[in-house]
Design a protein around this motif. Structure first.
Motif, PDB file in Angstrom:
ATOM      1  N   GLU A  13       0.853  -1.191   0.000  1.00 16.48           N
ATOM      2  CA  GLU A  13       0.000   0.000   0.000  1.00 16.48           C
ATOM      3  C   GLU A  13       0.882   1.231   0.000  1.00 16.48           C
ATOM      4  O   GLU A  13       1.640   1.457   0.941  1.00 16.48           O
ATOM      5  CB  GLU A  13      -0.937  -0.014   1.197  1.00 16.48           C
ATOM      6  N   LEU A  14       0.776   1.996  -1.087  1.00 20.95           N
ATOM      7  CA  LEU A  14       1.615   3.182  -1.266  1.00 20.95           C
ATOM      8  C   LEU A  14       0.808   4.317  -1.855  1.00 20.95           C
ATOM      9  O   LEU A  14      -0.207   4.092  -2.522  1.00 20.95           O
ATOM     10  CB  LEU A  14       2.759   2.871  -2.241  1.00 20.95           C
ATOM     11  N   GLU A  15       1.292   5.534  -1.657  1.00 18.04           N
ATOM     12  CA  GLU A  15       0.734   6.695  -2.338  1.00 18.04           C
ATOM     13  C   GLU A  15       1.909   7.535  -2.815  1.00 18.04           C
ATOM     14  O   GLU A  15       2.778   7.911  -2.022  1.00 18.04           O
ATOM     15  CB  GLU A  15      -0.171   7.504  -1.414  1.00 18.04           C
ATOM     16  N   LEU A  16       1.948   7.779  -4.119  1.00 21.17           N
ATOM     17  CA  LEU A  16       3.055   8.514  -4.738  1.00 21.17           C
ATOM     18  C   LEU A  16       2.557   9.744  -5.464  1.00 21.17           C
ATOM     19  O   LEU A  16       1.469   9.723  -6.071  1.00 21.17           O
ATOM     20  CB  LEU A  16       3.782   7.618  -5.755  1.00 21.17           C
ATOM     21  N   ALA A  17       3.361  10.802  -5.450  1.00 24.03           N
ATOM     22  CA  ALA A  17       3.058  11.992  -6.244  1.00 24.03           C
ATOM     23  C   ALA A  17       3.173  11.625  -7.714  1.00 24.03           C
ATOM     24  O   ALA A  17       4.091  10.909  -8.119  1.00 24.03           O
ATOM     25  CB  ALA A  17       4.035  13.109  -5.897  1.00 24.03           C
ATOM     26  N   ALA A  18       2.212  12.109  -8.502  1.00 27.24           N
ATOM     27  CA  ALA A  18       2.178  11.742  -9.914  1.00 27.24           C
ATOM     28  C   ALA A  18       1.973  12.974 -10.783  1.00 27.24           C
ATOM     29  O   ALA A  18       1.635  14.056 -10.301  1.00 27.24           O
ATOM     30  CB  ALA A  18       1.066  10.738 -10.161  1.00 27.24           C
ATOM     31  N   THR A  19       2.171  12.761 -12.069  1.00 21.48           N
ATOM     32  CA  THR A  19       1.986  13.841 -13.028  1.00 21.48           C
ATOM     33  C   THR A  19       0.520  14.256 -13.055  1.00 21.48           C
ATOM     34  O   THR A  19      -0.365  13.506 -12.653  1.00 21.48           O
ATOM     35  CB  THR A  19       2.440  13.391 -14.425  1.00 21.48           C
ATOM     36  N   VAL A  34       1.455  -1.588 -13.290  1.00 19.85           N
ATOM     37  CA  VAL A  34       2.503  -0.729 -12.729  1.00 19.85           C
ATOM     38  C   VAL A  34       3.828  -1.187 -13.314  1.00 19.85           C
ATOM     39  O   VAL A  34       4.231  -2.327 -13.111  1.00 19.85           O
ATOM     40  CB  VAL A  34       2.535  -0.832 -11.188  1.00 19.85           C
ATOM     41  N   PHE A  35       4.471  -0.273 -14.068  1.00 20.15           N
ATOM     42  CA  PHE A  35       5.774  -0.644 -14.612  1.00 20.15           C
ATOM     43  C   PHE A  35       6.846   0.271 -14.045  1.00 20.15           C
ATOM     44  O   PHE A  35       6.668   1.470 -13.951  1.00 20.15           O
ATOM     45  CB  PHE A  35       5.778  -0.690 -16.150  1.00 20.15           C
ATOM     46  N   PHE A  36       7.928  -0.342 -13.611  1.00 14.43           N
ATOM     47  CA  PHE A  36       9.082   0.371 -13.073  1.00 14.43           C
ATOM     48  C   PHE A  36      10.119   0.459 -14.176  1.00 14.43           C
ATOM     49  O   PHE A  36      10.404  -0.529 -14.853  1.00 14.43           O
ATOM     50  CB  PHE A  36       9.671  -0.373 -11.870  1.00 14.43           C
ATOM     51  N   TYR A  37      10.678   1.646 -14.347  1.00 14.78           N
ATOM     52  CA  TYR A  37      11.686   1.855 -15.385  1.00 14.78           C
ATOM     53  C   TYR A  37      12.819   2.707 -14.821  1.00 14.78           C
ATOM     54  O   TYR A  37      12.611   3.513 -13.915  1.00 14.78           O
ATOM     55  CB  TYR A  37      11.056   2.490 -16.632  1.00 14.78           C
ATOM     56  N   PRO A  38      14.040   2.557 -15.361  1.00  9.05           N
ATOM     57  CA  PRO A  38      15.199   3.223 -14.767  1.00  9.05           C
ATOM     58  C   PRO A  38      15.256   4.747 -14.884  1.00  9.05           C
ATOM     59  O   PRO A  38      15.566   5.421 -13.912  1.00  9.05           O
ATOM     60  CB  PRO A  38      16.392   2.597 -15.496  1.00  9.05           C
ATOM     61  N   ASP A  65      -5.783   0.620 -15.363  1.00 10.16           N
ATOM     62  CA  ASP A  65      -5.044   1.868 -15.502  1.00 10.16           C
ATOM     63  C   ASP A  65      -3.566   1.523 -15.597  1.00 10.16           C
ATOM     64  O   ASP A  65      -3.143   0.464 -15.122  1.00 10.16           O
ATOM     65  CB  ASP A  65      -5.257   2.774 -14.279  1.00 10.16           C
ATOM     66  N   ILE A  66      -2.785   2.421 -16.171  1.00 11.32           N
ATOM     67  CA  ILE A  66      -1.342   2.216 -16.312  1.00 11.32           C
ATOM     68  C   ILE A  66      -0.621   3.336 -15.581  1.00 11.32           C
ATOM     69  O   ILE A  66      -0.966   4.510 -15.726  1.00 11.32           O
ATOM     70  CB  ILE A  66      -0.913   2.254 -17.792  1.00 11.32           C
ATOM     71  N   VAL A  67       0.402   2.974 -14.819  1.00 11.24           N
ATOM     72  CA  VAL A  67       1.266   3.976 -14.202  1.00 11.24           C
ATOM     73  C   VAL A  67       2.717   3.508 -14.314  1.00 11.24           C
ATOM     74  O   VAL A  67       3.032   2.349 -14.051  1.00 11.24           O
ATOM     75  CB  VAL A  67       0.879   4.278 -12.732  1.00 11.24           C
ATOM     76  N   GLY A  68       3.568   4.418 -14.760  1.00  8.30           N
ATOM     77  CA  GLY A  68       4.997   4.168 -14.813  1.00  8.30           C
ATOM     78  C   GLY A  68       5.662   4.818 -13.613  1.00  8.30           C
ATOM     79  O   GLY A  68       5.304   5.935 -13.236  1.00  8.30           O
ATOM     80  N   ILE A  69       6.624   4.135 -13.024  1.00  6.28           N
ATOM     81  CA  ILE A  69       7.301   4.649 -11.826  1.00  6.28           C
ATOM     82  C   ILE A  69       8.810   4.601 -12.030  1.00  6.28           C
ATOM     83  O   ILE A  69       9.351   3.574 -12.432  1.00  6.28           O
ATOM     84  CB  ILE A  69       6.937   3.827 -10.572  1.00  6.28           C
ATOM     85  N   SER A  70       9.458   5.728 -11.738  1.00  6.99           N
ATOM     86  CA  SER A  70      10.919   5.774 -11.674  1.00  6.99           C
ATOM     87  C   SER A  70      11.291   6.694 -10.520  1.00  6.99           C
ATOM     88  O   SER A  70      10.425   7.297  -9.893  1.00  6.99           O
ATOM     89  CB  SER A  70      11.523   6.274 -12.988  1.00  6.99           C
ATOM     90  N   ARG A  71      12.578   6.828 -10.282  1.00  8.92           N
ATOM     91  CA  ARG A  71      13.032   7.695  -9.193  1.00  8.92           C
ATOM     92  C   ARG A  71      13.261   9.126  -9.668  1.00  8.92           C
ATOM     93  O   ARG A  71      13.717   9.968  -8.909  1.00  8.92           O
ATOM     94  CB  ARG A  71      14.291   7.110  -8.551  1.00  8.92           C
ATOM     95  N   ASP A  72      12.887   9.412 -10.916  1.00  3.18           N
ATOM     96  CA  ASP A  72      13.013  10.777 -11.429  1.00  3.18           C
ATOM     97  C   ASP A  72      11.996  11.690 -10.747  1.00  3.18           C
ATOM     98  O   ASP A  72      10.963  11.233 -10.237  1.00  3.18           O
ATOM     99  CB  ASP A  72      12.765  10.799 -12.941  1.00  3.18           C
ATOM    100  N   SER A  73      12.266  12.986 -10.786  1.00  2.00           N
ATOM    101  CA  SER A  73      11.382  13.981 -10.171  1.00  2.00           C
ATOM    102  C   SER A  73      10.126  14.191 -11.023  1.00  2.00           C
ATOM    103  O   SER A  73      10.091  13.825 -12.204  1.00  2.00           O
ATOM    104  CB  SER A  73      12.118  15.316 -10.044  1.00  2.00           C
ATOM    105  N   LEU A  74       9.128  14.817 -10.425  1.00  5.82           N
ATOM    106  CA  LEU A  74       7.917  15.148 -11.189  1.00  5.82           C
ATOM    107  C   LEU A  74       8.240  16.110 -12.326  1.00  5.82           C
ATOM    108  O   LEU A  74       7.663  16.003 -13.410  1.00  5.82           O
ATOM    109  CB  LEU A  74       6.856  15.757 -10.273  1.00  5.82           C
ATOM    110  N   ALA A  91       4.588   8.328 -12.005  1.00  3.79           N
ATOM    111  CA  ALA A  91       4.698   8.649 -10.583  1.00  3.79           C
ATOM    112  C   ALA A  91       6.168   8.729 -10.197  1.00  3.79           C
ATOM    113  O   ALA A  91       7.014   8.024 -10.749  1.00  3.79           O
ATOM    114  CB  ALA A  91       3.989   7.592  -9.740  1.00  3.79           C
ATOM    115  N   SER A  92       6.439   9.610  -9.246  1.00  7.37           N
ATOM    116  CA  SER A  92       7.810   9.833  -8.801  1.00  7.37           C
ATOM    117  C   SER A  92       8.079   9.094  -7.492  1.00  7.37           C
ATOM    118  O   SER A  92       7.312   9.214  -6.534  1.00  7.37           O
ATOM    119  CB  SER A  92       8.040  11.330  -8.598  1.00  7.37           C
ATOM    120  N   ASP A  93       9.160   8.343  -7.484  1.00  7.37           N
ATOM    121  CA  ASP A  93       9.570   7.584  -6.303  1.00  7.37           C
ATOM    122  C   ASP A  93      10.973   8.047  -5.902  1.00  7.37           C
ATOM    123  O   ASP A  93      11.894   7.237  -5.818  1.00  7.37           O
ATOM    124  CB  ASP A  93       9.546   6.087  -6.620  1.00  7.37           C
TER     125      ASP A  93
END
Length: 151
Positions: A13-19, A34-38, A65-74, A91-93
């Motif tokens: 269970e997570l909540e992330l800031a997203a575009t 949910v796809f994680f990318y570098p 729904d589709i959400v991509g997650i990386s450690r990049d900023s918003l 989404a930003s992690d």
């Protein structure tokens, strides 16, 4: 490093800031891919995000729904979306919490140099929060179509 999640596990269970000025909740109560990318704006990540964007309506028709997650900023995500005309949410992690929870923050080795990074991975999460499918060490070509076909 956290243990990798598998089919049948409950999604963290997570909540992330997203575009788009919103937040993404995982699980969301709907089906999610949910796809994680570098890294934003790199060749493989760009192709993967474009492929998922092109199939967004097909995923939505199946209730996902589709959400991509990386450690990049918003800010980086916003530029990436604008530059590549992406239609999916990113989404930003930045603190790595989601990467750790999903077990995708791993040791990598490139040209003999070891470092920590995101393992390109995709998770399909059911509306009740159960992980339905997992792809690790994803090869980008045809991946979005493979995920869609599996639903």
């Amino acid at each position: 490093m956290t243990a990798a999640l598998a089919v049948g596990d409950k999604a963290p269970e997570l909540e992330l800031a997203a575009t788009g000025g919103s937040n993404v909740k995982i699980p969301s109560g709907k089906g999610m891919v949910v796809f994680f990318y570098p890294k934003d704006s790199t060749p493989g990540c760009t192709n993967e995000a474009k492929d998922f964007s092109a199939l967004k309506a097909d995923f939505a028709a199946k209730g996902y729904d589709i959400v991509g997650i990386s450690r990049d900023s918003l800010a980086s995500h916003d530029k990436f979306i604008a530059r590549q005309e992406l239609t999916i949410q990113l989404a930003s992690d930045e603190d790595g919490q989601a990467c750790e929870a999903f077990g995708v923050w791993v040791e990598k080795n490139m040209y003999g140099r070891k470092y920590m990074g995101i393992e390109r991975s995709t998770f399909v999460i059911s509306p009740d929060g159960t992980i339905e499918a997992v792809w690790r060490k994803v090869k980008v070509k045809e991946h979005a179509k493979t995920v869609l076909t599996a639903l």
